[in-house]
Design a protein around this motif. Structure first.
Motif, PDB file in Angstrom:
ATOM      1  N   PHE A  24       0.889  -1.271  -0.314  1.00  0.00           N
ATOM      2  CA  PHE A  24       0.038  -0.510  -0.047  1.00  0.00           C
ATOM      3  C   PHE A  24       0.688   1.500   0.129  1.00  0.00           C
ATOM      4  CE2 PHE A  24      -3.013  -3.035   2.199  1.00  0.00           C
ATOM      5  CZ  PHE A  24      -3.924  -3.599   1.306  1.00  0.00           C
ATOM      6  N   ILE A  25       2.067   1.391   0.434  1.00  0.00           N
ATOM      7  CA  ILE A  25       2.500   2.248   0.865  1.00  0.00           C
ATOM      8  C   ILE A  25       3.997   2.908  -0.283  1.00  0.00           C
ATOM      9  CG2 ILE A  25       4.146   3.833   2.285  1.00  0.00           C
ATOM     10  CD1 ILE A  25       1.744   3.698   3.188  1.00  0.00           C
ATOM     11  N   SER A  44      -4.090   3.392  -8.168  1.00  0.00           N
ATOM     12  CA  SER A  44      -5.679   2.535  -8.525  1.00  0.00           C
ATOM     13  C   SER A  44      -6.513   3.208  -7.526  1.00  0.00           C
ATOM     14  CB  SER A  44      -5.612   0.865  -8.339  1.00  0.00           C
ATOM     15  OG  SER A  44      -5.540   0.791  -6.533  1.00  0.00           O
ATOM     16  N   GLN A  45      -7.694   3.108  -7.404  1.00  0.00           N
ATOM     17  CA  GLN A  45      -8.717   3.785  -6.424  1.00  0.00           C
ATOM     18  C   GLN A  45      -8.717   2.864  -5.097  1.00  0.00           C
ATOM     19  OE1 GLN A  45     -10.533   6.602  -6.257  1.00  0.00           O
ATOM     20  NE2 GLN A  45     -11.018   5.988  -4.799  1.00  0.00           N
ATOM     21  N   THR A  46      -8.186   1.597  -5.482  1.00  0.00           N
ATOM     22  CA  THR A  46      -8.441   0.194  -3.893  1.00  0.00           C
ATOM     23  C   THR A  46      -7.491   0.897  -3.302  1.00  0.00           C
ATOM     24  OG1 THR A  46      -8.959  -0.990  -5.230  1.00  0.00           O
ATOM     25  CG2 THR A  46      -8.287  -1.722  -3.749  1.00  0.00           C
ATOM     26  N   ILE A  47      -6.188   1.212  -3.846  1.00  0.00           N
ATOM     27  CA  ILE A  47      -5.179   1.878  -2.633  1.00  0.00           C
ATOM     28  C   ILE A  47      -5.613   3.320  -1.962  1.00  0.00           C
ATOM     29  CG2 ILE A  47      -2.528   2.459  -3.018  1.00  0.00           C
ATOM     30  CD1 ILE A  47      -1.950   0.056  -4.368  1.00  0.00           C
ATOM     31  N   LYS A  48      -6.042   3.594  -3.046  1.00  0.00           N
ATOM     32  CA  LYS A  48      -6.154   4.903  -2.691  1.00  0.00           C
ATOM     33  C   LYS A  48      -7.771   4.875  -1.293  1.00  0.00           C
ATOM     34  CE  LYS A  48      -9.031   9.926  -3.857  1.00  0.00           C
ATOM     35  NZ  LYS A  48      -9.441  10.213  -3.267  1.00  0.00           N
ATOM     36  N   SER A  49      -8.251   4.662  -1.403  1.00  0.00           N
ATOM     37  CA  SER A  49      -9.420   4.403  -0.404  1.00  0.00           C
ATOM     38  C   SER A  49      -8.344   3.759   0.790  1.00  0.00           C
ATOM     39  CB  SER A  49     -10.937   2.954  -0.738  1.00  0.00           C
ATOM     40  OG  SER A  49     -11.107   3.729  -2.066  1.00  0.00           O
ATOM     41  N   HIS A  50      -7.742   2.209   0.673  1.00  0.00           N
ATOM     42  CA  HIS A  50      -6.793   1.607   1.862  1.00  0.00           C
ATOM     43  C   HIS A  50      -6.415   3.165   2.999  1.00  0.00           C
ATOM     44  CE1 HIS A  50      -6.721  -2.239   3.644  1.00  0.00           C
ATOM     45  NE2 HIS A  50      -5.430  -1.990   3.819  1.00  0.00           N
ATOM     46  N   ILE A  51      -5.352   4.009   1.900  1.00  0.00           N
ATOM     47  CA  ILE A  51      -4.585   4.776   2.765  1.00  0.00           C
ATOM     48  C   ILE A  51      -5.531   5.956   3.090  1.00  0.00           C
ATOM     49  CG2 ILE A  51      -3.016   6.455   1.940  1.00  0.00           C
ATOM     50  CD1 ILE A  51      -1.508   3.775   1.601  1.00  0.00           C
ATOM     51  N   TYR A  55      -4.427   4.485   6.794  1.00  0.00           N
ATOM     52  CA  TYR A  55      -2.421   4.658   7.006  1.00  0.00           C
ATOM     53  C   TYR A  55      -2.350   6.232   7.077  1.00  0.00           C
ATOM     54  CZ  TYR A  55      -1.862   0.192   6.403  1.00  0.00           C
ATOM     55  OH  TYR A  55      -2.402  -1.189   6.131  1.00  0.00           O
ATOM     56  N   SER A  56      -3.928   7.159   6.436  1.00  0.00           N
ATOM     57  CA  SER A  56      -3.531   8.479   6.724  1.00  0.00           C
ATOM     58  C   SER A  56      -2.216   9.506   8.011  1.00  0.00           C
ATOM     59  CB  SER A  56      -4.561   9.459   6.754  1.00  0.00           C
ATOM     60  OG  SER A  56      -5.550   8.961   7.172  1.00  0.00           O
ATOM     61  N   ASN A  57      -3.129   8.992   9.124  1.00  0.00           N
ATOM     62  CA  ASN A  57      -2.615   9.106  10.300  1.00  0.00           C
ATOM     63  C   ASN A  57      -0.537   8.955   9.896  1.00  0.00           C
ATOM     64  OD1 ASN A  57      -5.299  10.537  11.067  1.00  0.00           O
ATOM     65  ND2 ASN A  57      -4.982   8.478  12.241  1.00  0.00           N
ATOM     66  N   LEU A  73      -2.994  15.442   4.561  1.00  0.00           N
ATOM     67  CA  LEU A  73      -2.671  14.309   3.512  1.00  0.00           C
ATOM     68  C   LEU A  73      -4.066  14.284   2.492  1.00  0.00           C
ATOM     69  CD1 LEU A  73      -0.708  11.990   2.291  1.00  0.00           C
ATOM     70  CD2 LEU A  73      -2.270   9.760   3.485  1.00  0.00           C
ATOM     71  N   THR A  74      -3.499  14.364   1.206  1.00  0.00           N
ATOM     72  CA  THR A  74      -4.547  14.239   0.387  1.00  0.00           C
ATOM     73  C   THR A  74      -3.538  13.397  -0.934  1.00  0.00           C
ATOM     74  OG1 THR A  74      -5.215  16.931   0.205  1.00  0.00           O
ATOM     75  CG2 THR A  74      -5.884  15.665  -1.812  1.00  0.00           C
ATOM     76  N   VAL A  75      -5.007  12.458  -1.067  1.00  0.00           N
ATOM     77  CA  VAL A  75      -4.016  10.743  -1.701  1.00  0.00           C
ATOM     78  C   VAL A  75      -5.233  11.499  -3.107  1.00  0.00           C
ATOM     79  CG1 VAL A  75      -4.258   8.118  -2.332  1.00  0.00           C
ATOM     80  CG2 VAL A  75      -4.255   9.755  -0.369  1.00  0.00           C
ATOM     81  N   ILE A  76      -4.460  11.178  -4.540  1.00  0.00           N
ATOM     82  CA  ILE A  76      -5.647  11.400  -5.786  1.00  0.00           C
ATOM     83  C   ILE A  76      -4.995   9.944  -6.454  1.00  0.00           C
ATOM     84  CG2 ILE A  76      -5.244  13.514  -5.359  1.00  0.00           C
ATOM     85  CD1 ILE A  76      -3.245  13.603  -7.908  1.00  0.00           C
ATOM     86  N   THR A  77      -5.700   9.546  -7.135  1.00  0.00           N
ATOM     87  CA  THR A  77      -4.954   8.370  -8.261  1.00  0.00           C
ATOM     88  C   THR A  77      -4.588   9.213  -9.629  1.00  0.00           C
ATOM     89  OG1 THR A  77      -7.240   8.611  -9.890  1.00  0.00           O
ATOM     90  CG2 THR A  77      -7.348   7.115  -7.855  1.00  0.00           C
TER      91      THR A  77
END
Length: 441
Positions: A24-25, A44-51, A55-57, A73-77
């Motif tokens: 994931f990281i 992928s969207q899956t990894i984005k959602s999981h992060i 794992y954002s903290n 933290l901001t995650v994009i695909t």
């Protein structure tokens, strides 16, 4: 920035299991550290959602350890990043500032006479009653003020309604921008192109005659854009060198142009030429008597560019010899040099060649530019292609655009007529007469 990201990853790896870190990281990529924001992209969207869920903290805590700031933290695909990149490329390559309205082209600087009064009135009506007449279609030969009128409309709307978005674009620029958009690796480029053009309140489209059969997909895109703007009562103004029914475009697109109003601009008549010379003589501080103005109007053509060329020659001569005034004899001598050159090169415009061939061969323009295989039409058509190729060195692809024909069709036509000229003495006589008239009239 890259080193900071490596350090952040090292901190995160100390706090989660290796297999989760690898899954994931590790696939994350740093996009930017922007103010108080840490932006990363996931494949992928899956990894984005999981992060975001688990794992954002960890990432925000590691960023604090490395950088010393509390970053959100901001995650994009990767797809989002690609889309933003494409959009950025499009905006930088085709910045609207490259198509800004020419501030010199206004209604105040547009000279009006019977030769263009209809078009001027149509433009004024458009300003007073936005979208009531839609589209507005201007047509006429080169150098009669069509582009000036488009810019004047844009400048006047901008002055009265500054919140409106206005786009002036030629068909060639539109075609190039469309091609660049579709050549991107995904549909984001094309979507950005569509959204951009759909956002305009006013579209000023110049030289639509070049949006021909060789640009099939571009025609489809323009058709869709036209319908989108028309249905939303956005103003569309189109300029061309010919009436809409003679355009080398699909009938369904040409049919859209009959909804509004159309007006032609003819070559400048004597009255207009005289007024233009009078105006420019004051602007450039080259005094001229009424007799001289009449002489210039009588001997010049109806092309505004040619008139300006004469004035530029006079300004240059005056500056080169540091003269306060130019004598009437000197003005006539300088102007006559330009006038003789223009008379010799009247065929420079392909449209004039087409008209000359139609007149010489006694056929209509639509028949010459059409698809009929009758010998009465195909021989003059091929003769015109040969003239444009040999006398004016136009590329075969350019000739194909004029005739709405494939490149191979033009090649065949030129070869076919060249062989006929070797054996048909009367046809060769016609061809040589046309060459002589175009080159030395």
């Amino acid at each position: 920035m890259d080193q900071s990201w490596k350090s952040i990853l090292e901190e995160v790896s100390k706090n989660i299991q290796p297999n989760y870190f690898k899954t994931f990281i590790s696939p994350l990529k740093l996009v930017t550290i922007n103010g108080r924001e840490l932006i990363v992209s996931a494949p992928s969207q899956t990894i984005k959602s999981h992060i975001e869920a688990k794992y954002s903290n960890f990432l925000e805590s590691a960023a604090y350890q490395v950088i010393g700031d509390n970053l959100k933290l901001t995650v994009i695909t990767d797809k989002q990043e690609s889309s933003d990149s494409i959009k950025s490329i499009l905006e930088s390559k085709f910045d609207d500032t490259s198509a800004e309205l020419n501030s010199d082209y206004t209604f105040e600087t547009f000279f009006v006479s019977d030769s263009n009064r209809l078009a001027y009135t149509a433009a004024q009506s458009l300003i007073e009653h936005p979208s009531k007449f839609n589209p507005v279609y201007f047509f006429g030969p080169v150098g009669v003020g069509k582009t000036h009128l488009l810019h004047a409309i844009g400048n006047e709307i901008k002055k009265r309604e500054p919140w409106k978005t206005i786009r002036y674009v030629s068909s060639i620029s539109f075609l190039n921008e469309f091609i660049f958009s579709v050549r991107q690796s995904n549909r984001d480029g094309l979507e950005s192109f569509k959204i951009k053009y759909q956002s305009y309140n006013v579209l000023l489209f110049d030289d639509i005659q070049f949006l021909n059969g060789g640009a099939e997909k571009t025609q489809e895109e323009f058709f869709a854009l036209f319908n989108f703007l028309y249905e939303r009562k956005r103003q569309i103004v189109i300029a061309s060198d010919r009436p809409s029914e003679e355009l080398p475009l699909h009938d369904r697109l040409k049919s859209r142009f009959v909804h509004g109003i159309r007006a032609d601009l003819k070559e400048h008549d004597r009255t207009l030429r005289s007024e233009m010379f009078k105006h420019y003589s004051m602007v450039y501080d080259i005094p001229m008597s009424n007799e001289l103005l009449s002489w210039l109007a009588d001997h010049s053509s109806g092309d505004s560019r040619a008139l300006l060329g004469i004035m530029n020659d006079l300004v240059l001569y005056k500056k080169a010899y540091n003269l306060f005034l130019l004598s009437e004899e000197t003005i006539k001598e300088i102007a006559n040099t330009r006038l003789q050159l223009n008379r010799k090169r009247i065929g420079y415009d392909p449209d004039q060649v087409i008209e000359l061939v139609c007149q010489k061969m006694s056929i209509g323009r639509s028949d010459l530019l059409g698809k009929s295989r009758k010998a009465d039409f195909i021989i003059p058509r091929h003769l015109c292609m040969l003239l444009l190729f040999e006398v004016f060195s136009l590329k075969k692809a350019h000739i194909g655009r004029i005739f709405n024909a494939q490149h191979t069709t033009v090649i065949h036509g030129i070869q076919n007529i060249s062989e006929k000229l070797k054996t048909d003495a009367s046809l060769n006589e016609v061809y040589q007469a046309l060459r002589l008239q175009i080159g030395f009239q």
